[in-house]
Design a protein around this motif. Structure first.
Motif, mmCIF file in Angstrom:
data_model
loop_
_atom_site.group_PDB
_atom_site.id
_atom_site.type_symbol
_atom_site.label_atom_id
_atom_site.label_comp_id
_atom_site.label_asym_id
_atom_site.label_seq_id
_atom_site.Cartn_x
_atom_site.Cartn_y
_atom_site.Cartn_z
ATOM 1 N N GLY A 148 -9.210 -21.203 -28.509
ATOM 2 C CA GLY A 148 -8.910 -22.627 -28.411
ATOM 3 C C GLY A 148 -9.431 -23.431 -29.583
ATOM 4 N N SER B 297 -8.443 -29.376 -28.759
ATOM 5 C CA SER B 297 -7.936 -30.530 -28.027
ATOM 6 C C SER B 297 -8.049 -30.276 -26.529
ATOM 7 C CB SER B 297 -6.468 -30.804 -28.387
ATOM 8 O OG SER B 297 -6.351 -31.212 -29.728
ATOM 9 N N GLY B 298 -8.467 -31.302 -25.799
ATOM 10 C CA GLY B 298 -8.590 -31.177 -24.358
ATOM 11 C C GLY B 298 -10.005 -31.410 -23.876
ATOM 12 N N SER B 299 -10.306 -30.880 -22.697
ATOM 13 C CA SER B 299 -11.610 -31.076 -22.069
ATOM 14 C C SER B 299 -12.674 -30.225 -22.744
ATOM 15 C CB SER B 299 -11.518 -30.706 -20.593
ATOM 16 O OG SER B 299 -12.776 -30.825 -19.964
ATOM 17 N N ALA C 12 -10.879 -36.183 -21.353
ATOM 18 C CA ALA C 12 -10.327 -34.847 -21.098
ATOM 19 C C ALA C 12 -9.176 -34.525 -22.033
ATOM 20 C CB ALA C 12 -9.855 -34.742 -19.656
ATOM 21 N N THR C 13 -8.803 -35.483 -22.874
ATOM 22 C CA THR C 13 -7.729 -35.265 -23.838
ATOM 23 C C THR C 13 -8.227 -35.610 -25.237
ATOM 24 O OG1 THR C 13 -6.886 -37.514 -23.565
ATOM 25 C CG2 THR C 13 -5.971 -35.803 -22.123
ATOM 26 N N GLN D 231 -8.798 -34.719 -29.572
ATOM 27 C CA GLN D 231 -9.476 -33.732 -30.419
ATOM 28 C C GLN D 231 -10.997 -33.816 -30.294
ATOM 29 O OE1 GLN D 231 -9.507 -33.879 -34.965
ATOM 30 N NE2 GLN D 231 -7.850 -32.390 -34.592
#
Length: 205
Positions: free
Chosen positions: A104, A133-135, A188-189, A191
């Motif tokens: 990831g 990117s993400g949580s 949670a979203t 970079q």
């Protein structure tokens, strides 16, 4: 009376016996005494030994810290056959090696690829920047240090994980590189960053 062997036969026999004794002496440390040579490390053990020139279990002196594969070293053998590694020759060039990233995570364009480098004084350095990117939960493992670059104790460095939010990058003796202890609740979203440059110098031992 039986014929006596010709003198040439005696000379040939004596020469053959001398050569055999010479070869035995050359291969027996107890006969030829101590020996030293240069060698290239092919394997680093976890017990303070290295393998070089096909010779296993060469014991490293305390002054030869952080051995690495491809090191050009001086090794010597005692009269009882034991080998020791004196240390790395000055001509050995230390290189940046790519740091394995967790799933990831990827190199952020425009920045150095995450990498590690070992120094002769028992320290190491990290460099580069990766992103995902993400949580990003606290304690997430972002990379794994190879055995040669792992500290003997935990190391913590302040780091920015996203604009306006900070945390701590921790290096563990088992090789984990984690991000955690964030200064606030991360989205949670979007970079997130792993700034390896913060660990520009840390102890290995």
């Amino acid at each position: 009376m039986p014929d006596r062997p010709a003198p040439a036969v005696h000379r040939d026999l004596a020469w053959a016996m001398k050569k055999q004794a010479t070869r035995a002496g050359e291969s027996a440390p107890s006969v030829r005494g101590s020996d030293w040579r240069t060698a290239v490390v092919t394997l680093v053990g976890t017990d303070g030994t290295v393998t070089a020139q096909g010779i296993p279990s060469i014991r490293c002196l305390d002054t030869y810290r952080s051995p690495a594969v491809d090191d050009l070293i001086v090794i010597s053998q005692s009269s009882n056959g034991n080998w020791i590694a004196h240390g790395r020759l000055a001509s050995t060039t230390r290189k940046w090696e790519t740091l394995p990233l967790s799933s990831g995570w990827a190199v952020l364009a425009g920045y150095y690829t995450p990498a590690y480098r070992i120094w002769d004084d028992g320290t190491a350095s990290l460099s580069g920047l990766a992103a995902m990117s993400g949580s990003l939960p606290s304690g997430t493992v972002v990379a794994t240090l190879p055995a040669v670059a792992r500290p003997a104790s935990q190391c913590r460095f302040p780091v920015q994980v996203v604009l306006g939010f900070y945390g701590v990058m921790t290096l563990y003796p088992d090789g984990r590189v984690t991000l955690g202890d964030f200064s606030g609740t991360l989205s949670a979203t979007g970079q997130k960053w792993a700034e390896f440059d913060v660990a520009s110098h840390y102890r290995l031992i």
